[in-house]
Scaffold this active site. Structure first.
Site, PDB file in Angstrom:
ATOM      1  N   ASP A   1      -0.353  -5.546   9.770  1.00  0.00           N
ATOM      2  CA  ASP A   1      -1.302  -4.477   9.474  1.00  0.00           C
ATOM      3  C   ASP A   1      -2.643  -5.103   9.113  1.00  0.00           C
ATOM      4  O   ASP A   1      -2.769  -5.763   8.072  1.00  0.00           O
ATOM      5  CB  ASP A   1      -0.748  -3.642   8.301  1.00  0.00           C
ATOM      6  CG  ASP A   1      -1.661  -2.478   7.959  1.00  0.00           C
ATOM      7  OD1 ASP A   1      -2.620  -2.220   8.711  1.00  0.00           O
ATOM      8  OD2 ASP A   1      -1.415  -1.819   6.924  1.00  0.00           O
TER       9      ASP A   1
ATOM     10  N   ALA B   1      -6.225  -4.186   8.208  1.00  0.00           N
ATOM     11  CA  ALA B   1      -7.146  -3.098   7.838  1.00  0.00           C
ATOM     12  C   ALA B   1      -8.442  -3.622   7.229  1.00  0.00           C
ATOM     13  O   ALA B   1      -9.355  -2.838   6.975  1.00  0.00           O
ATOM     14  CB  ALA B   1      -6.458  -2.155   6.848  1.00  0.00           C
TER      15      ALA B   1
ATOM     16  N   TRP C   1       0.867  -1.190   0.000  1.00  0.00           N
ATOM     17  CA  TRP C   1       0.000   0.000   0.000  1.00  0.00           C
ATOM     18  C   TRP C   1       0.900   1.236   0.000  1.00  0.00           C
ATOM     19  O   TRP C   1       1.830   1.330   0.815  1.00  0.00           O
ATOM     20  CB  TRP C   1      -0.871  -0.069   1.246  1.00  0.00           C
ATOM     21  CG  TRP C   1      -1.789   1.106   1.445  1.00  0.00           C
ATOM     22  CD1 TRP C   1      -2.616   1.665   0.516  1.00  0.00           C
ATOM     23  CD2 TRP C   1      -1.990   1.831   2.662  1.00  0.00           C
ATOM     24  NE1 TRP C   1      -3.320   2.680   1.090  1.00  0.00           N
ATOM     25  CE2 TRP C   1      -2.955   2.812   2.390  1.00  0.00           C
ATOM     26  CE3 TRP C   1      -1.463   1.740   3.942  1.00  0.00           C
ATOM     27  CZ2 TRP C   1      -3.400   3.697   3.357  1.00  0.00           C
ATOM     28  CZ3 TRP C   1      -1.905   2.613   4.904  1.00  0.00           C
ATOM     29  CH2 TRP C   1      -2.861   3.583   4.615  1.00  0.00           C
TER      30      TRP C   1
ATOM     31  N   LYS D   1     -12.803   0.222   7.317  1.00  0.00           N
ATOM     32  CA  LYS D   1     -13.537  -0.543   6.297  1.00  0.00           C
ATOM     33  C   LYS D   1     -14.603  -1.438   6.928  1.00  0.00           C
ATOM     34  O   LYS D   1     -15.742  -1.432   6.501  1.00  0.00           O
ATOM     35  CB  LYS D   1     -12.580  -1.414   5.476  1.00  0.00           C
ATOM     36  CG  LYS D   1     -11.295  -0.747   5.052  1.00  0.00           C
ATOM     37  CD  LYS D   1     -11.509   0.289   3.972  1.00  0.00           C
ATOM     38  CE  LYS D   1     -10.463   1.363   4.026  1.00  0.00           C
ATOM     39  NZ  LYS D   1      -9.375   1.326   3.141  1.00  0.00           N
TER      40      LYS D   1
HETATM   41  C1  LIG Z   1      -3.206  -1.781   4.021  1.00  0.00           C
HETATM   42  C2  LIG Z   1      -3.830  -0.668   4.792  1.00  0.00           C
HETATM   43  N1  LIG Z   1      -3.397  -0.408   6.025  1.00  0.00           N
HETATM   44  C3  LIG Z   1      -3.913   0.576   6.768  1.00  0.00           C
HETATM   45  C4  LIG Z   1      -4.918   1.378   6.272  1.00  0.00           C
HETATM   46  C5  LIG Z   1      -5.370   2.466   7.213  1.00  0.00           C
HETATM   47  O1  LIG Z   1      -6.617   2.912   7.132  1.00  0.00           O
HETATM   48  P1  LIG Z   1      -7.207   4.072   8.065  1.00  0.00           P
HETATM   49  O2  LIG Z   1      -6.112   4.928   8.559  1.00  0.00           O
HETATM   50  O3  LIG Z   1      -8.148   4.782   7.175  1.00  0.00           O
HETATM   51  O4  LIG Z   1      -7.892   3.364   9.193  1.00  0.00           O
HETATM   52  C6  LIG Z   1      -5.398   1.165   4.977  1.00  0.00           C
HETATM   53  C7  LIG Z   1      -6.432   2.020   4.395  1.00  0.00           C
HETATM   54  O5  LIG Z   1      -6.687   2.066   3.233  1.00  0.00           O
HETATM   55  C8  LIG Z   1      -4.838   0.108   4.226  1.00  0.00           C
HETATM   56  O6  LIG Z   1      -5.253  -0.163   2.987  1.00  0.00           O
END
Ligand SMILES: Cc1ncc(COP(=O)(O)O)c(C=O)c1O
Length: 402
Positions: free
Chosen positions: A211, A213, A130, A246
């Site tokens: 991670d 998510a 990401w 999400k």
């Molecule tokens: C792989 C991954 N990690 C972490 C996040 C963190 O999301 P947020 O800060 O919106 O909770 C995302 C959001 O798209 C993600 O795709």
């Protein structure tokens, strides 16, 4: 003071969003932005969230400060959702959790904790990963490296190459691992591969930074955390960044958590004290509203049941659209070369076409995806799947002919 600052180029996703908004074609298709969409194309407020939000507002008596760790009851529910109620690290009191502003906040606090503990460590991220992982971890000053993860032409995980890289990393280095629904490839480790990975991490003295998510978007709430639980069972130390953007649809409320696991109760307490100090020095304390809603849902059996049902509906829609698009692509191309879309998980897959093809899809067919051909399958609908498949097949035929 600011004379030497020049204008930065706009963020590529934001740039793509504004191009999409400006496109007047009625058949335009947004496969770019990383949010869930329902069959009407909306990113809905979940029904369980609406009900919990009303209850939270009705019961609220103060807006006073919550403190750097956020809500303790939220943190405790997050630990049991991610690790399971009876995980050994919880029984041994080796886990500590702080509420953070989204998963991004958790990644950033985690990066600062790593830097405080071992400024010379290197964080190894998957290739590809990401896009935001790089600034979130790199801006803390930590060195970054990449481990091979995905064979784009073959649309397959490169597990052996990944292990080979990790086996060679020096003890004390950090391996960032996507818990499930890998962003951007949709290619996840099997449970057997997680077990092998956990053994290598333990043997090499490496620190997993996991991670999570998309828990619930891949195979279900429990199954999506299974790999993380296996690793946490084996290694003495680990970090887990959790996001509820999400799976609770709470994107803008910024709801997340950082779980740290130490090799003893004593060490876990020390790690926690550093996490709190880091939080104080960056944002002081996390926003409360979204976490209050989440905590209310997690504490109420009926609301939790409804959440799980709504989450299951989102997961099923993604799986259905993956199957539909793969079926349409089979029909349009006459072969099975896009069947990988069917088996990959979560919101994203890499279509695997060139930057020129991505541009052609946008300019000629009004189909928007990221420059690396990452597409969000939540943008696929029963009414546009055939159109998208035809455009992709046509674009690929042109590429082959050229
Ligand atoms: C792989 C991954 N990690 C972490 C996040 C963190 O999301 P947020 O800060 O919106 O909770 C995302 C959001 O798209 C993600 O795709």
């Amino acid at each position: 003071m600011f004379q030497q600052l020049t204008r930065l180029s706009p963020d590529s996703i934001l740039g793509l969003m504004s191009k999409f908004r400006a496109d007047t074609c009625t058949n335009k298709v947004d496969l770019g932005v990383g949010v869930f969409r329902d069959l009407a194309g909306n990113t809905p407020v979940l029904d369980c969230v609406r009900r919990a939000e009303s209850a939270v507002l009705a019961a609220q008596t103060t807006k006073s400060y919550v403190g750097a760790p956020g809500r303790e009851e939220f943190n405790s529910h997050v630990e049991s959702l991610v690790l399971g109620a009876n995980h050994s690290v919880r029984r041994d009191r080796r886990a500590r959790t702080v509420q953070t502003p989204g998963g991004c906040g958790a990644l950033r606090v985690g990066a600062e904790l790593l830097r405080a503990a071992a400024p010379a460590t290197t964080v190894h991220v998957s290739d590809p990963t990401w896009g935001n992982h790089i600034p979130l971890l790199g801006s803390s000053g930590l060195a970054l490296a990449r481990y091979p993860y995905y064979d784009a032409p073959a649309h397959m995980l490169r597990f052996d190459a990944m292990l080979e890289h990790i086996e060679q990393a020096p003890p004390g280095d950090v391996i960032l691992i996507h818990g499930c629904c890998h962003n951007p490839t949709g290619a996840d480790l099997s449970l057997a591969q997680w077990e092998t990975l956990a053994q290598v991490l333990e043997k090499r003295g490496l620190i997993p930074f996991m991670d999570l998510a998309y828990q619930g978007f891949g195979a279900g709430l429990e199954a999506d955390a299974a790999g993380i639980r296996v690793v946490a069972e084996r290694v003495p130390e680990a970090l887990i960044a959790v996001s509820f953007s999400k799976n609770l649809g709470l994107y803008r409320e910024r709801v997340g958590a950082l779980i740290s696991i130490g090799d003893s109760e004593e060490r876990a307490g020390a790690m926690s004290s550093h996490m709190l100090q880091i939080a104080r020095s960056i944002y002081s304390m996390p926003p409360d509203h979204g976490a209050a809603i989440a905590a209310h849902i997690f504490a109420d059996a009926a609301l939790t049941r409804d959440w799980i049902a709504e989450l299951e509906a989102m997961r099923t829609r993604l799986a259905d659209m993956r199957n539909l698009l793969a079926d349409e692509l089979r029909m349009q191309t006459g072969d099975k070369s896009f069947d990988f879309i069917r088996t990959q998980r979560g919101m994203f897959s890499l279509l695997g076409v060139s930057g020129a093809a991505v541009e052609r899809l946008r300019e000629q067919h009004h189909i928007y995806m990221l420059g690396d051909s990452r597409m969000n399958v939540a943008g696929i609908m029963p009414h546009n799947a055939a159109l998208v498949a035809a455009a992709i097949a046509g674009t690929i035929a042109l590429e082959c002919a050229a």
